[in-house]
Design an enzyme around this catalytic site. Structure first.
Site, PDB file in Angstrom:
ATOM      1  N   GLY A  12       0.771  -1.237   0.000  1.00 21.57           N
ATOM      2  CA  GLY A  12       0.000   0.000   0.000  1.00 21.57           C
ATOM      3  C   GLY A  12       0.803   1.288   0.000  1.00 21.57           C
ATOM      4  N   THR A  13       2.026   1.267  -0.579  1.00 21.01           N
ATOM      5  CA  THR A  13       2.772   2.540  -0.622  1.00 21.01           C
ATOM      6  C   THR A  13       2.096   3.538  -1.575  1.00 21.01           C
ATOM      7  OG1 THR A  13       4.311   1.870  -2.374  1.00 21.01           O
ATOM      8  CG2 THR A  13       4.965   1.394  -0.095  1.00 21.01           C
ATOM      9  N   ASN A  14       1.461   3.042  -2.631  1.00 24.83           N
ATOM     10  CA  ASN A  14       0.729   3.964  -3.519  1.00 24.83           C
ATOM     11  C   ASN A  14      -0.514   4.521  -2.824  1.00 24.83           C
ATOM     12  OD1 ASN A  14       1.900   4.280  -6.343  1.00 24.83           O
ATOM     13  ND2 ASN A  14       2.150   2.089  -5.951  1.00 24.83           N
ATOM     14  N   MET A  91      -3.927  -6.979  -7.229  1.00 28.89           N
ATOM     15  CA  MET A  91      -3.329  -8.077  -7.987  1.00 28.89           C
ATOM     16  C   MET A  91      -4.346  -9.058  -8.572  1.00 28.89           C
ATOM     17  SD  MET A  91      -0.307  -7.208  -8.127  1.00 28.89           S
ATOM     18  CE  MET A  91       0.957  -6.208  -7.343  1.00 28.89           C
ATOM     19  N   LEU A  94      -9.619  -7.928 -13.191  1.00 28.18           N
ATOM     20  CA  LEU A  94     -11.060  -7.673 -13.125  1.00 28.18           C
ATOM     21  C   LEU A  94     -11.752  -8.228 -14.372  1.00 28.18           C
ATOM     22  CD1 LEU A  94     -10.695  -4.023 -11.872  1.00 28.18           C
ATOM     23  CD2 LEU A  94     -11.635  -5.935 -10.557  1.00 28.18           C
ATOM     24  N   ASN A 108      -5.248   2.684 -13.107  1.00 26.69           N
ATOM     25  CA  ASN A 108      -4.280   1.721 -12.571  1.00 26.69           C
ATOM     26  C   ASN A 108      -2.889   2.327 -12.648  1.00 26.69           C
ATOM     27  OD1 ASN A 108      -3.198  -0.881 -11.760  1.00 26.69           O
ATOM     28  ND2 ASN A 108      -2.559  -1.168 -13.879  1.00 26.69           N
ATOM     29  N   HIS A 110       1.029   1.205 -13.067  1.00 24.57           N
ATOM     30  CA  HIS A 110       1.828   0.049 -13.474  1.00 24.57           C
ATOM     31  C   HIS A 110       3.311   0.444 -13.451  1.00 24.57           C
ATOM     32  CE1 HIS A 110       2.749  -3.754 -15.368  1.00 24.57           C
ATOM     33  NE2 HIS A 110       3.614  -3.092 -16.113  1.00 24.57           N
TER      34      HIS A 110
HETATM   35  C1  GAR Z   1       3.411  -1.148  -7.321  1.00 25.86           C
HETATM   36  O1  GAR Z   1       4.710  -1.112  -7.830  1.00 25.86           O
HETATM   37  C2  GAR Z   1       2.393  -1.164  -8.451  1.00 25.86           C
HETATM   38  O2  GAR Z   1       2.764  -0.364  -9.532  1.00 25.86           O
HETATM   39  C3  GAR Z   1       2.419  -2.623  -8.823  1.00 25.86           C
HETATM   40  O3  GAR Z   1       2.474  -3.294  -7.593  1.00 25.86           O
HETATM   41  C4  GAR Z   1       3.137  -2.481  -6.623  1.00 25.86           C
HETATM   42  C5  GAR Z   1       2.243  -2.322  -5.413  1.00 25.86           C
HETATM   43  O4  GAR Z   1       2.904  -1.641  -4.376  1.00 25.86           O
HETATM   44  N1  GAR Z   1       1.281  -2.962  -9.613  1.00 25.86           N
HETATM   45  C6  GAR Z   1       1.334  -3.830 -10.614  1.00 25.86           C
HETATM   46  O5  GAR Z   1       2.325  -4.443 -10.916  1.00 25.86           O
HETATM   47  C7  GAR Z   1       0.021  -3.991 -11.381  1.00 25.86           C
HETATM   48  N2  GAR Z   1       0.258  -4.662 -12.628  1.00 25.86           N
HETATM   49  P1  GAR Z   1       2.116  -0.910  -3.207  1.00 25.86           P
HETATM   50  O6  GAR Z   1       1.138  -1.940  -2.611  1.00 25.86           O
HETATM   51  O7  GAR Z   1       3.194  -0.569  -2.217  1.00 25.86           O
HETATM   52  O8  GAR Z   1       1.420   0.286  -3.758  1.00 25.86           O
END
Ligand code: GAR
Length: 211
Positions: A12-14, A91, A94, A108, A110
């Site tokens: 969940g850093t995003n 992850m 959908l 999203n 990526h």
């Molecule tokens: C992030 O790097 C995001 O871009 C990636 O998973 C990570 C989640 O990190 N998403 C994908 O690869 C989707 N195809 P987070 O939980 O710390 O935000």
């Protein structure tokens, strides 16, 4: 006011970048209303609770198929009057029906410069492993609308990040997050909430002025 639901599965850093941006009033009328996780153990749920945001969990394996999972998600999000869905490390792919119902309302993030290192099987650390294996000197992040094609929807924002000689997938992932994802995602959410994103012919144009 646009009610935002953030869908998560992991650290969940995003999500945290969005919470921090909201704290600085940078989401342009967007309100973080709900965090929904596909994984009950996700640390993202703790981040949401600490920020006082309502949370929910829907596990894919509790549903017979992707359609039923999508229907339950749709139910939960429409009941709250959600106007924007943000996939932030979500992850679970959908189903098409869900993507169509929420067309141009799901974004999203990526961790590569799409169309490189994207599509089915490219998620999380795997994306950075593939970039290092290929030997690219520049990678980055992309924020895009979600369509029925995995990582194939219209691109909203992209930012390049340098690959350095001693990078491991973990080091590169951290740099891409800090230098690109955590900056682009709140920006894209703000643009959406200001009504400045327009999609035509699979491409996004951004109004230079707030309406
Ligand atoms: C992030 O790097 C995001 O871009 C990636 O998973 C990570 C989640 O990190 N998403 C994908 O690869 C989707 N195809 P987070 O939980 O710390 O935000």
């Amino acid at each position: 006011m646009t009610k935002i639901a953030v869908l998560v599965s992991g650290g969940g850093t995003n999500l945290q970048a969005l919470i921090d941006a909201a704290g600085r009033s940078e989401l342009a009328g967007g309100e973080l209303d709900f965090v929904l996780s596909s994984n009950p153990e996700a640390y993202a749920l703790t981040r949401a609770a600490q920020a006082g945001i309502d949370t929910g969990v829907l596990r894919r394996r509790d549903f017979a198929d992707a359609e039923q999972y999508g229907a339950a998600l749709h139910e939960a999000l429409s009941a709250r009057g959600i106007g924007l869905i943000v996939l932030a490390g979500f992850m679970t792919v959908l189903p098409d029906s869900f993507c169509r119902k929420w067309e141009n309302q799901i974004i999203n993030v990526h961790p590569s410069l799409i169309p490189s290192f994207c599509g089915e099987g490219f998620y999380g650390l795997r994306v950075h492993e593939a970039a290092l294996k290929k030997g690219v000197k520049v990678t980055g992040a992309t924020v895009h609308f979600v369509s029925e094609v995995v990582d194939g929807g219209a691109i909203i924002l992209q930012k390049a990040v340098e690959v350095l000689p001693d990078d491991t997938p973990e080091i590169l992932q951290k740099r891409v997050m800090a230098e690109a994802e955590h900056i682009l995602l709140p920006q894209a959410v703000a643009l959406f909430c200001q009504g400045r994103l327009h999609v035509a012919d699979g491409r996004v144009t951004i109004d230079s002025k707030v309406n």
